[in-house]
Motif scaffolding. Structure first.
Motif, mmCIF file in Angstrom:
data_model
loop_
_atom_site.group_PDB
_atom_site.id
_atom_site.type_symbol
_atom_site.label_atom_id
_atom_site.label_comp_id
_atom_site.label_asym_id
_atom_site.label_seq_id
_atom_site.Cartn_x
_atom_site.Cartn_y
_atom_site.Cartn_z
ATOM 1 N N LEU A 132 21.600 43.763 63.061
ATOM 2 C CA LEU A 132 22.683 44.646 63.488
ATOM 3 C C LEU A 132 24.019 44.297 62.849
ATOM 4 O O LEU A 132 25.029 44.891 63.190
ATOM 5 N N VAL A 133 24.035 43.332 61.937
ATOM 6 C CA VAL A 133 25.331 42.946 61.382
ATOM 7 C C VAL A 133 25.851 44.046 60.465
ATOM 8 O O VAL A 133 25.063 44.774 59.860
ATOM 9 N N PRO A 134 27.169 44.169 60.359
ATOM 10 C CA PRO A 134 27.708 45.138 59.406
ATOM 11 C C PRO A 134 27.392 44.700 57.981
ATOM 12 O O PRO A 134 27.152 43.523 57.720
ATOM 13 N N PRO A 135 27.392 45.639 57.023
ATOM 14 C CA PRO A 135 27.021 45.277 55.651
ATOM 15 C C PRO A 135 28.111 44.441 54.997
ATOM 16 O O PRO A 135 29.300 44.705 55.154
ATOM 17 N N THR A 136 27.712 43.422 54.266
ATOM 18 C CA THR A 136 28.679 42.623 53.508
ATOM 19 C C THR A 136 29.187 43.475 52.347
ATOM 20 O O THR A 136 28.517 44.419 51.922
ATOM 21 N N VAL A 178 13.556 42.169 60.976
ATOM 22 C CA VAL A 178 13.367 43.062 59.827
ATOM 23 C C VAL A 178 14.627 43.039 58.974
ATOM 24 O O VAL A 178 15.740 43.014 59.490
ATOM 25 N N GLN A 179 14.446 43.061 57.663
ATOM 26 C CA GLN A 179 15.606 43.144 56.775
ATOM 27 C C GLN A 179 15.961 44.612 56.621
ATOM 28 O O GLN A 179 15.256 45.363 55.934
ATOM 29 N N VAL A 180 17.058 44.998 57.272
ATOM 30 C CA VAL A 180 17.423 46.410 57.261
ATOM 31 C C VAL A 180 18.026 46.755 55.909
ATOM 32 O O VAL A 180 18.759 45.962 55.321
ATOM 33 N N LYS A 228 22.465 50.215 57.047
ATOM 34 C CA LYS A 228 23.523 49.417 57.679
ATOM 35 C C LYS A 228 24.881 50.065 57.486
ATOM 36 O O LYS A 228 25.659 50.219 58.436
ATOM 37 N N THR A 229 25.182 50.471 56.236
ATOM 38 C CA THR A 229 26.478 51.118 56.018
ATOM 39 C C THR A 229 26.564 52.413 56.791
ATOM 40 O O THR A 229 27.604 52.728 57.379
ATOM 41 N N ALA A 230 25.454 53.186 56.821
ATOM 42 C CA ALA A 230 25.492 54.465 57.538
ATOM 43 C C ALA A 230 25.801 54.234 59.004
ATOM 44 O O ALA A 230 26.624 54.917 59.604
ATOM 45 N N ARG A 289 21.444 39.088 64.868
ATOM 46 C CA ARG A 289 22.186 38.438 63.802
ATOM 47 C C ARG A 289 21.704 38.882 62.430
ATOM 48 O O ARG A 289 22.429 38.790 61.443
ATOM 49 N N VAL A 290 20.450 39.349 62.333
ATOM 50 C CA VAL A 290 19.936 39.800 61.035
ATOM 51 C C VAL A 290 19.966 41.317 60.930
ATOM 52 O O VAL A 290 20.265 41.863 59.872
#
Lengths: 76, 103
Positions: free
Chosen positions: B38-42, A5-7, A12-14, B35-36
């Protein structure tokens, strides 16, 4: 397999900022609590010594009283 | 006693091999998803995150959030709970102990 899934970037930042905040919070709280615990342990040690001293004196007193009673009740 | 220990020590390489064989495909699937997801945000995604947060605030102010269905509300609640749990995992890492502070 189900494609990953594209989170959303917000989630992600949270997540990762929550992780970093948690690490910092844990470190600060640990550094805060450590000297308080050492202080408490030191105070406990001192109070224990005072208590044991009192107990020792009380025990000696009790033994002396028992001996005196024995001598009074059945003198040799 | 000594013979039992010897037999156990002789079996350790096979056990380790079996464990590696068991875990390799599972690690591969985990890595495939992590890899898609749980990665940290760019750094490019952070402005998008900020705008998403502002959208959330505007939705709250305009009352749009009152229109969410119960299903959506539950789903969002689960996502929010998961985000909060990462804070506690960070705290575990920061205090270097699993349960309680080791003072």
């Amino acid at each position: 397999m189900v494609p990953p899934v594209q989170v959303s970037p917000l989630i992600k930042t949270a997540r990762w900022s929550a992780l970093i905040v948690g690490i910092i919070y844990g470190k600060f709280r640990y550094d805060n609590l450590k000297p308080i615990a050492e202080e408490e342990r030191r105070i406990e040690e001192e109070e224990k010594k005072v208590r044991e001293e009192k107990e020792r004196i009380a025990k000696q007193l009790a033994e002396a009283i028992v001996e005196i009673n024995l001598e009074v009740s059945c003198p040799k | 006693m000594a013979q039992a220990v010897q037999k156990l020590v002789a079996k350790v390489p096979t056990l380790v091999g079996a464990a590696v064989n068991y875990s390799k495909p599972r690690l591969a699937t985990f890595w495939y998803y992590a890899r898609v997801e749980l990665v940290p945000p760019t750094p490019a995604e952070i402005p998008k995150a900020i705008s998403g947060f502002q959208d959330l605030l505007k939705g709250f102010q305009s009352g749009r959030l009152g229109q969410t269905t119960v299903r959506d509300a539950l789903r969002n609640g689960l996502v929010a709970t998961e985000v909060l749990m990462w804070f506690y995992i960070g705290e575990i890492i920061g205090k270097r102990g699993l349960i309680g502070y080791d003072v």
